[in-house]
Motif scaffolding. Structure first.
Motif, mmCIF file in Angstrom:
data_model
loop_
_atom_site.group_PDB
_atom_site.id
_atom_site.type_symbol
_atom_site.label_atom_id
_atom_site.label_comp_id
_atom_site.label_asym_id
_atom_site.label_seq_id
_atom_site.Cartn_x
_atom_site.Cartn_y
_atom_site.Cartn_z
ATOM 1 N N PHE A 52 0.830 -1.211 0.000
ATOM 2 C CA PHE A 52 0.000 0.000 0.000
ATOM 3 C C PHE A 52 0.866 1.263 0.000
ATOM 4 O O PHE A 52 0.544 2.248 -0.652
ATOM 5 C CB PHE A 52 -0.950 0.017 1.191
ATOM 6 C CG PHE A 52 -2.144 -0.870 1.030
ATOM 7 C CD1 PHE A 52 -2.866 -0.901 -0.156
ATOM 8 C CD2 PHE A 52 -2.551 -1.683 2.063
ATOM 9 C CE1 PHE A 52 -3.967 -1.712 -0.310
ATOM 10 C CE2 PHE A 52 -3.660 -2.505 1.921
ATOM 11 C CZ PHE A 52 -4.366 -2.526 0.734
ATOM 12 N N CYS A 53 1.973 1.234 0.722
ATOM 13 C CA CYS A 53 2.891 2.376 0.720
ATOM 14 C C CYS A 53 3.497 2.584 -0.665
ATOM 15 O O CYS A 53 3.662 3.729 -1.108
ATOM 16 C CB CYS A 53 3.994 2.176 1.755
ATOM 17 S SG CYS A 53 3.425 2.345 3.442
ATOM 18 N N ALA A 54 3.837 1.497 -1.336
ATOM 19 C CA ALA A 54 4.374 1.609 -2.695
ATOM 20 C C ALA A 54 3.330 2.190 -3.645
ATOM 21 O O ALA A 54 3.656 3.004 -4.522
ATOM 22 C CB ALA A 54 4.849 0.245 -3.190
ATOM 23 N N MET A 55 2.063 1.778 -3.470
ATOM 24 C CA MET A 55 0.996 2.356 -4.304
ATOM 25 C C MET A 55 0.859 3.846 -4.047
ATOM 26 O O MET A 55 0.739 4.641 -4.992
ATOM 27 C CB MET A 55 -0.338 1.661 -4.008
ATOM 28 C CG MET A 55 -0.498 0.318 -4.635
ATOM 29 S SD MET A 55 -2.178 -0.273 -4.407
ATOM 30 C CE MET A 55 -1.902 -1.611 -3.281
ATOM 31 N N ALA A 56 0.858 4.237 -2.781
ATOM 32 C CA ALA A 56 0.712 5.649 -2.437
ATOM 33 C C ALA A 56 1.897 6.463 -2.948
ATOM 34 O O ALA A 56 1.722 7.572 -3.474
ATOM 35 C CB ALA A 56 0.568 5.799 -0.922
ATOM 36 N N ALA A 57 3.095 5.927 -2.812
ATOM 37 C CA ALA A 57 4.284 6.631 -3.310
ATOM 38 C C ALA A 57 4.233 6.762 -4.827
ATOM 39 O O ALA A 57 4.612 7.806 -5.378
ATOM 40 C CB ALA A 57 5.543 5.892 -2.875
ATOM 41 N N SER A 58 3.757 5.730 -5.499
ATOM 42 C CA SER A 58 3.639 5.789 -6.951
ATOM 43 C C SER A 58 2.648 6.863 -7.385
ATOM 44 O O SER A 58 2.915 7.627 -8.326
ATOM 45 C CB SER A 58 3.211 4.425 -7.488
ATOM 46 O OG SER A 58 3.038 4.471 -8.882
ATOM 47 N N VAL A 59 1.510 6.936 -6.703
ATOM 48 C CA VAL A 59 0.519 7.977 -7.021
ATOM 49 C C VAL A 59 1.094 9.360 -6.742
ATOM 50 O O VAL A 59 0.923 10.293 -7.544
ATOM 51 C CB VAL A 59 -0.785 7.742 -6.221
ATOM 52 C CG1 VAL A 59 -1.712 8.940 -6.310
ATOM 53 C CG2 VAL A 59 -1.477 6.496 -6.710
ATOM 54 N N ALA A 60 1.804 9.503 -5.624
ATOM 55 C CA ALA A 60 2.390 10.807 -5.287
ATOM 56 C C ALA A 60 3.432 11.222 -6.319
ATOM 57 O O ALA A 60 3.485 12.397 -6.721
ATOM 58 C CB ALA A 60 3.011 10.749 -3.895
ATOM 59 N N LEU A 61 4.243 10.289 -6.760
ATOM 60 C CA LEU A 61 5.245 10.607 -7.778
ATOM 61 C C LEU A 61 4.590 10.950 -9.112
ATOM 62 O O LEU A 61 5.050 11.840 -9.830
ATOM 63 C CB LEU A 61 6.213 9.431 -7.943
ATOM 64 C CG LEU A 61 7.200 9.223 -6.801
ATOM 65 C CD1 LEU A 61 7.896 7.877 -6.944
ATOM 66 C CD2 LEU A 61 8.214 10.352 -6.766
ATOM 67 N N GLU A 62 3.504 10.244 -9.431
ATOM 68 C CA GLU A 62 2.785 10.527 -10.678
ATOM 69 C C GLU A 62 2.177 11.926 -10.647
ATOM 70 O O GLU A 62 2.252 12.663 -11.627
ATOM 71 C CB GLU A 62 1.700 9.474 -10.906
ATOM 72 C CG GLU A 62 1.001 9.565 -12.229
ATOM 73 C CD GLU A 62 1.802 9.009 -13.387
ATOM 74 O OE1 GLU A 62 1.678 9.552 -14.492
ATOM 75 O OE2 GLU A 62 2.553 8.047 -13.187
ATOM 76 N N ILE A 63 1.581 12.281 -9.523
ATOM 77 C CA ILE A 63 1.009 13.624 -9.385
ATOM 78 C C ILE A 63 2.104 14.679 -9.419
ATOM 79 O O ILE A 63 1.922 15.767 -9.958
ATOM 80 C CB ILE A 63 0.170 13.720 -8.090
ATOM 81 C CG1 ILE A 63 -1.080 12.853 -8.229
ATOM 82 C CG2 ILE A 63 -0.205 15.155 -7.763
ATOM 83 C CD1 ILE A 63 -1.868 12.684 -6.949
ATOM 84 N N GLY A 64 3.256 14.344 -8.863
ATOM 85 C CA GLY A 64 4.388 15.271 -8.848
ATOM 86 C C GLY A 64 5.094 15.405 -10.185
ATOM 87 O O GLY A 64 6.045 16.179 -10.312
ATOM 88 N N GLY A 65 4.665 14.667 -11.188
ATOM 89 C CA GLY A 65 5.252 14.796 -12.515
ATOM 90 C C GLY A 65 6.447 13.900 -12.785
ATOM 91 O O GLY A 65 7.078 14.017 -13.835
ATOM 92 N N ARG A 66 6.770 13.008 -11.884
ATOM 93 C CA ARG A 66 7.912 12.108 -12.087
ATOM 94 C C ARG A 66 7.384 10.753 -12.540
ATOM 95 O O ARG A 66 7.289 9.806 -11.767
ATOM 96 C CB ARG A 66 8.704 12.001 -10.798
ATOM 97 C CG ARG A 66 9.233 13.363 -10.347
ATOM 98 C CD ARG A 66 10.127 13.281 -9.164
ATOM 99 N NE ARG A 66 11.273 12.439 -9.469
ATOM 100 C CZ ARG A 66 12.042 11.882 -8.537
ATOM 101 N NH1 ARG A 66 11.767 12.077 -7.268
ATOM 102 N NH2 ARG A 66 13.062 11.129 -8.874
ATOM 103 N N GLU A 67 7.045 10.670 -13.815
ATOM 104 C CA GLU A 67 6.359 9.494 -14.349
ATOM 105 C C GLU A 67 7.219 8.231 -14.319
ATOM 106 O O GLU A 67 6.739 7.158 -13.976
ATOM 107 C CB GLU A 67 5.878 9.769 -15.764
ATOM 108 C CG GLU A 67 4.799 10.825 -15.831
ATOM 109 C CD GLU A 67 4.368 11.114 -17.245
ATOM 110 O OE1 GLU A 67 4.818 10.409 -18.165
ATOM 111 O OE2 GLU A 67 3.577 12.053 -17.420
#
Length: 96
Positions: A52-67
């Motif tokens: 779940f932490c990896a999912m949240a970090a992935s979403v945060a990075l995606e929102i932050g523009g680091r695809e």
């Protein structure tokens, strides 16, 4: 006498006998046994929480523009869940 969930469960237990593991290629070496003993000490919810932490970090990075980083971290979710399932199986069935 209470009702079983599956009334045919007793009949199926009489028909099926689990075969013993007697073939040499099915034995495990000492390193595998050591790893299973050590990973069995880790609670199963650790793997679920980390996925779940990896999912949240992935979403945060995606929102932050680091695809690229988001996709890289997002790839961690499946292996973490598989490790959790393997951990649970080792705890439930034990080494064979």
């Amino acid at each position: 006498m209470g009702m079983d969930v599956n009334p045919a469960s007793e009949a199926s237990e009489k028909e099926y006998v689990a075969p013993p593991v007697v073939r040499a290629e099915h034995t495990e070496d000492s390193l595998t046994r050591l790893l299973e003993q050590q990973t069995a000490k880790v609670p199963s919810h650790v793997f679920l929480f980390s996925s779940f932490c990896a999912m949240a970090a992935s979403v945060a990075l995606e929102i932050g523009g680091r695809e690229r980083a988001a996709r890289f971290v997002g790839l961690w979710v499946s292996p973490l869940l598989v490790m959790g399932v393997y951990n649970k199986m080792v705890k439930t069935f034990g080494p064979r």
